[in-house]
Design an enzyme around this catalytic site. Structure first.
Site, PDB file in Angstrom:
ATOM      1  CG  ASP A  32      -2.118   0.885   1.096  1.00 14.96           C
ATOM      2  OD1 ASP A  32      -2.353   1.408  -0.017  1.00 14.96           O
ATOM      3  OD2 ASP A  32      -2.813   1.099   2.095  1.00 14.96           O
ATOM      4  CG  ASN A  80      -7.385  -2.284  -6.433  1.00 13.69           C
ATOM      5  OD1 ASN A  80      -6.419  -3.046  -6.274  1.00 13.69           O
ATOM      6  ND2 ASN A  80      -7.718  -1.402  -5.512  1.00 13.69           N
TER       7      ASN A  80
HETATM    8  C1  FPP Z   1      -1.811   0.183  -3.391  1.00  7.31           C
HETATM    9  O1  FPP Z   1      -1.388   1.522  -3.353  1.00  7.31           O
HETATM   10  C2  FPP Z   1      -1.253  -0.499  -4.523  1.00  7.31           C
HETATM   11  C3  FPP Z   1      -1.968  -1.058  -5.528  1.00  7.31           C
HETATM   12  C4  FPP Z   1      -3.435  -1.032  -5.596  1.00  7.31           C
HETATM   13  C5  FPP Z   1      -1.308  -1.700  -6.662  1.00  7.31           C
HETATM   14  C6  FPP Z   1      -0.094  -2.508  -6.332  1.00  7.31           C
HETATM   15  C7  FPP Z   1       0.632  -2.691  -7.567  1.00  7.31           C
HETATM   16  C8  FPP Z   1       1.971  -2.557  -7.703  1.00  7.31           C
HETATM   17  C9  FPP Z   1       2.906  -2.341  -6.576  1.00  7.31           C
HETATM   18  C10 FPP Z   1       2.533  -2.730  -9.029  1.00  7.31           C
HETATM   19  C11 FPP Z   1       2.574  -4.196  -9.209  1.00  7.31           C
HETATM   20  C12 FPP Z   1       3.397  -4.572 -10.301  1.00  7.31           C
HETATM   21  C13 FPP Z   1       3.510  -5.874 -10.617  1.00  7.31           C
HETATM   22  C14 FPP Z   1       4.342  -6.243 -11.743  1.00  7.31           C
HETATM   23  C15 FPP Z   1       2.823  -6.929  -9.867  1.00  7.31           C
HETATM   24  P1  FPP Z   1      -2.490   2.653  -3.464  1.00  7.31           P
HETATM   25  O2  FPP Z   1      -2.640   3.021  -4.892  1.00  7.31           O
HETATM   26  O3  FPP Z   1      -3.733   2.201  -2.798  1.00  7.31           O
HETATM   27  O4  FPP Z   1      -1.825   3.794  -2.660  1.00  7.31           O
HETATM   28  P2  FPP Z   1      -2.572   4.937  -1.823  1.00  7.31           P
HETATM   29  O5  FPP Z   1      -3.349   4.220  -0.753  1.00  7.31           O
HETATM   30  O6  FPP Z   1      -1.441   5.729  -1.276  1.00  7.31           O
HETATM   31  O7  FPP Z   1      -3.420   5.682  -2.791  1.00  7.31           O
END
Ligand code: FPP
Length: 248
Positions: A32, A80
Site C-alpha cells: 500500500d 480496484n
Molecule cells: C496500493 O497503493 C497499490 C496497488 C493497488 C497496486 C499494487 C501494484 C503494484 C505495486 C505494481 C505491481 C506490479 C507488478 C508487476 C505486480 P495505493 O494506490 O492504494 O496507494 P494509496 O493508498 O497511497 O493511494
C-alpha cells in the site's frame, strides 16, 4: 536455512539479529501507499505504481536470498476496478509489461510464479502473459512468488464453495478441508506473516481464509520505500511473537 555459505543478505540479516532458523515460511504483503508516495513526490499516481513494481523486484530478491520460501503480494483487488479508468488501465499495462520483461530473469533466478484471482476477467493479453510466466517457471524450485490479481478473499471463498457445489457435493461435504482444497492456490502453505505498508491497520479482503493465524506487521513506510531494513524489521517483529494457534 539453506545449506552452505550464507548469502550476503543472510549475513546482514544475522547482524540485524534475525534468526535464520525461524524465518516465516510464507510472507504475504499488502503493497500500500504507492499513490501517497507519488503525491508526496509531486508525481502522477502511476509513477508511484511503477516505483512499487521496482520495490517489488528488490524485495522479491531480498526475500529469496534471505531464505523465505513463499512471497504472495496483492497486485490488484476485485475492488480496484472502482478506481478511475486511467489508473486501472495503467496498472493492467504495467503488470503485463512487467510479466513480459521479467520472464527471462525469473526463469534464470529459479523463481516459480503463480497467480491467484478471478483471472478470466482480466484483459486477454494480460491473461496470456501471466499464463506464459507460470508455465515458463513451473519447473523452478526456488522461492514461490504469487501475484494476487483481481483477487478478493470473500470472492475466493465464494468460488471455492461454488466449486464444491459444481462437483455435485451437498452440505455435508462443506468442511474446512474441502474449502481449503478449492482455494485458488491450495498448494500454498498459509501465510505466517502479513506485512502491510503505509500504516493502515486493515485486512482489505486479502487472504481472509488463509490468514486465520497469520501475524500482522504494519509499517508507516509507503511500499516504494520498503527495502531490506524494513523487511528485516518485519521478520524480527514476527520472531518476537509467540504463536499459540488458539492453544496456551
Ligand atoms: C496500493 O497503493 C497499490 C496497488 C493497488 C497496486 C499494487 C501494484 C503494484 C505495486 C505494481 C505491481 C506490479 C507488478 C508487476 C505486480 P495505493 O494506490 O492504494 O496507494 P494509496 O493508498 O497511497 O493511494
Amino acid at each position: 536455512m539453506a545449506p552452505g555459505q550464507p548469502t550476503a543478505v543472510q549475513e546482514r540479516a544475522l547482524k540485524a539479529g534475525v534468526d535464520l532458523e525461524r524465518l516465516p515460511r510464507h510472507m504475504a504483503v499488502i503493497m500500500d501507499g504507492n499513490g501517497r508516495w507519488a503525491t508526496q513526490n509531486g508525481q502522477h499516481r502511476l509513477v508511484g505504481h511503477r516505483e512499487g513494481y521496482l520495490a517489488l523486484k528488490r524485495n522479491l530478491q531480498t526475500a529469496q536470498e534471505l531464505g523465505i520460501g513463499y512471497l504472495t503480494v496483492y497486485g490488484f483487488s476485485v475492488e480496484n476496478w472502482r478506481r478511475p479508468e486511467t489508473e486501472v488501465a495503467g496498472l493492467m499495462t504495467l503488470i503485463e509489461e512487467a510479466a513480459r520483461t521479467e520472464l527471462r530473469g525469473l526463469i534464470e533466478n529459479n523463481v516459480r510464479v503463480l497467480v491467484a484471482g478471478r483471472l478470466h476477467e482480466l484483459p486477454t493479453s494480460l491473461q496470456e502473459a501471466l499464463s506464459d510466466l507460470m508455465e515458463s517457471t513451473s519447473q523452478n524450485s526456488g522461492i514461490v512468488f504469487t501475484l494476487a490479481i483481481n483477487y478478493g478473499g470473500r470472492a475466493e471463498i465464494v468460488d471455492a464453495v461454488k466449486a464444491l457445489i459444481a462437483e455435485g457435493h451437498g452440505a455435508s461435504a462443506v468442511t474446512e478441508e474441502a474449502i481449503s482444497a478449492r482455494l485458488y492456490r491450495p498448494e500454498l502453505p498459509e501465510p505466517d506473516l502479513m506485512v502491510r505498508t503505509a500504516g493502515e491497520m486493515r485486512w482489505s479482503n486479502y487472504l481472509l481464509w488463509q490468514s486465520a493465524y497469520t501475524e500482522l506487521f504494519v509499517t508507516e513506510r509507503a511500499w516504494p520505500d520498503f527495502g531490506e531494513p524494513e523487511l528485516f524489521e518485519a521478520v524480527l517483529a514476527y520472531q518476537a511473537r509467540y504463536r499459540k494457534f488458539g492453544g496456551l
